[in-house]
Design a protein around this motif. Structure first.
Motif, mmCIF file in Angstrom:
data_model
loop_
_atom_site.group_PDB
_atom_site.id
_atom_site.type_symbol
_atom_site.label_atom_id
_atom_site.label_comp_id
_atom_site.label_asym_id
_atom_site.label_seq_id
_atom_site.Cartn_x
_atom_site.Cartn_y
_atom_site.Cartn_z
ATOM 1 N N GLU A 57 0.828 -1.210 0.000
ATOM 2 C CA GLU A 57 0.000 0.000 0.000
ATOM 3 C C GLU A 57 0.861 1.259 0.000
ATOM 4 O O GLU A 57 0.501 2.271 -0.611
ATOM 5 C CB GLU A 57 -0.934 -0.020 1.213
ATOM 6 N N PHE A 60 1.807 3.625 -2.961
ATOM 7 C CA PHE A 60 0.961 4.719 -3.429
ATOM 8 C C PHE A 60 0.857 5.894 -2.449
ATOM 9 O O PHE A 60 0.467 6.989 -2.849
ATOM 10 C CB PHE A 60 -0.453 4.196 -3.720
ATOM 11 N N ARG A 68 9.894 9.934 -3.908
ATOM 12 C CA ARG A 68 8.487 9.545 -3.954
ATOM 13 C C ARG A 68 7.643 10.684 -3.389
ATOM 14 O O ARG A 68 7.961 11.227 -2.326
ATOM 15 C CB ARG A 68 8.222 8.267 -3.153
ATOM 16 N N HIS A 71 1.286 10.961 -0.405
ATOM 17 C CA HIS A 71 -0.174 11.056 -0.454
ATOM 18 C C HIS A 71 -0.683 12.491 -0.568
ATOM 19 O O HIS A 71 -1.911 12.708 -0.631
ATOM 20 C CB HIS A 71 -0.799 10.374 0.764
ATOM 21 N N GLU A 265 4.096 4.504 -11.435
ATOM 22 C CA GLU A 265 3.100 3.693 -10.741
ATOM 23 C C GLU A 265 2.711 4.316 -9.403
ATOM 24 O O GLU A 265 1.543 4.313 -9.009
ATOM 25 C CB GLU A 265 3.655 2.282 -10.518
ATOM 26 N N SER A 266 3.695 4.879 -8.696
ATOM 27 C CA SER A 266 3.418 5.472 -7.386
ATOM 28 C C SER A 266 2.513 6.684 -7.477
ATOM 29 O O SER A 266 1.907 7.092 -6.479
ATOM 30 C CB SER A 266 4.733 5.861 -6.700
ATOM 31 N N ASN A 267 2.404 7.277 -8.654
ATOM 32 C CA ASN A 267 1.582 8.471 -8.852
ATOM 33 C C ASN A 267 0.212 8.167 -9.455
ATOM 34 O O ASN A 267 -0.494 9.089 -9.883
ATOM 35 C CB ASN A 267 2.314 9.460 -9.758
ATOM 36 N N MET A 269 -3.291 7.323 -8.470
ATOM 37 C CA MET A 269 -4.087 7.363 -7.245
ATOM 38 C C MET A 269 -5.494 6.830 -7.521
ATOM 39 O O MET A 269 -6.335 7.502 -8.113
ATOM 40 C CB MET A 269 -4.122 8.783 -6.698
ATOM 41 N N HIS A 270 -5.717 5.578 -7.089
ATOM 42 C CA HIS A 270 -6.979 4.871 -7.334
ATOM 43 C C HIS A 270 -8.002 5.341 -6.300
ATOM 44 O O HIS A 270 -8.067 4.814 -5.190
ATOM 45 C CB HIS A 270 -6.763 3.368 -7.236
ATOM 46 N N ALA A 356 -5.072 -1.128 -4.799
ATOM 47 C CA ALA A 356 -4.382 0.165 -4.854
ATOM 48 C C ALA A 356 -5.123 1.259 -4.103
ATOM 49 O O ALA A 356 -4.691 2.415 -4.137
ATOM 50 C CB ALA A 356 -4.175 0.576 -6.308
#
Length: 377
Positions: A57, A60, A68, A71, A265-267, A269-270, A356
């Motif tokens: 988790e 993200f 990174r 949130h 991928e880290s950006n 936001m689902h 995600a």
């Protein structure tokens, strides 16, 4: 001159009847402006499990101040003001606290006219307001492309920073509920200067159109106790107007990582209304209430969503469901009459999406709350 109570009641009903027959112009003062948005205010705790976010988790939501972002992101959103001075923000009513990143609710009855006085309060970003479903002429489309128009009919396309533009949208019968629809339906509005960038940056909101006379003078729908609006979308922060600003502010070491797949991928936001991992609040109701759920989606080919309500069922065009299908830019309105009290999971059923963060909960209180105690973890 003092009026009797009977006279006041009679005048109220008369005004309502005139409004129902003739329609009215409903004016909104809306601005696009910058904000720092927190997708997971609960961090480092995941409320769904009352535990710290797992390593999977944290891909993200965990920022490191170097490579990174985490949130929190700079975004833009639509904000409602009280008048054309754009000085005083209009407070968001408690029943809409769950809207999150979404802009203010624009609503009208069939037969009405919507007037939106729009101001771009962002820095450097050209924006617009493009509506779905309603009737508009070329000077109120709010979309930038070569459409054979010029001068006044092009001014709506791109509103420059600091500029103001007025959109006029009419609400004919074809903009309202159809024969198999409930008494109101949902549409989207969003910025359409650069649609991909604008919506990923956060500029989207809801329009609710109801049958003639259904929206009352108190702003409530006849026969409906509560309404909820939820946008399911994967905000791609890699395609946001503020990507460079977010890197500079939250991950200055990532300037050379823009094409790195793990960074990208880290950006992703689902989110549900701009929240991930059960940070969406305000979905509360009681047993036996008439609850209307408006479901929206935006995005790309990955934005195929299947909202699922645990514990209760709904009606969609006369069919009984507990899972709904959404494609990008679709609008669906369904009704629930909850009969099962408790705290229930509400999430996208696509495995990659729920893993995600596309998950939340809704609460159904019993009719007699003192008889049963529900503690929200």
């Amino acid at each position: 001159m003092l009026l009797s109570l009977r006279t006041v009641i009679a005048l109220t009903f008369l005004c309502s009847a005139v409004e129902s027959l003739a329609g009215i112009t409903r004016t909104y003062f809306i601005a696009a402006e910058e904000t720092i948005w927190d997708y997971a205010p609960s961090y480092p705790i995941n409320p769904m499990h009352r535990a710290e976010f797992s390593a999977e988790e944290n891909v993200f939501v965990q920022g490191d101040g170097k490579r990174r972002i985490g949130h929190k992101y700079y975004k833009a959103h639509f904000v409602e003001y009280t008048d054309a001075s754009f000085v005083t923000v209009k407070p968001r009513p408690a029943e809409w606290e769950h809207l999150g990143i979404l802009g203010p609710v624009i609503r009208a009855n069939v037969g009405d006219t919507i007037k939106v006085v729009f101001r771009n309060k962002t820095q450097g970003m050209t924006t617009s307001m493009h509506p779905h479903g309603v009737f508009y002429k070329k000077d109120s489309e709010g979309a930038h492309y070569q459409d054979g128009t010029s001068e006044k009919d092009k001014q709506d396309d791109l509103v420059a920073p600091g500029a103001t533009y007025t959109y006029i949208w009419e609400i004919p019968e074809r903009s309202g509920p159809g024969p198999n629809d409930p008494s109101s339906i949902i549409w989207l509005y969003h910025s359409h200067g650069n649609e991909t960038m604008d919506t990923n940056t956060g500029l989207a909101g809801p329009i609710i159109i109801s049958r003639k006379g259904t929206l009352q003078t108190n702003g409530k729908l006849k026969g409906i106790d509560r309404e909820f609006i939820v946008l399911f979308t994967v905000f791609d922060e890699n395609k946001s107007y503020y990507l460079d600003k977010n890197i500079a502010a939250f991950a200055p070491g990532a300037n050379d990582q823009k094409e790195d797949e793990s960074f990208k991928e880290s950006n992703l936001m689902h989110s549900m209304n701009g929240y991930v991992y059960d940070n969406l609040i305000g979905l509360n109701m009681k047993v036996g209430e008439n609850v209307r759920w408006h479901q929206l989606a935006l995005g790309t080919e990955v934005d195929m969503h299947t909202p699922h309500w645990h514990g209760n069922t709904l009606l969609s065009a006369g069919q009984r469901i507990d899972v709904l299908n959404l494609l990008p830019a679709t609008h669906v309105t369904v009704d629930m009459k909850p009969d099962n009290p408790g705290i229930w999971m509400y999430h996208c059923h696509v495995n990659d999406h729920v893993e995600a963060g596309m998950m939340g909960r809704y609460t159904v209180m019993p009719i007699y709350p003192k008889a049963v105690s529900i503690k929200n973890p």
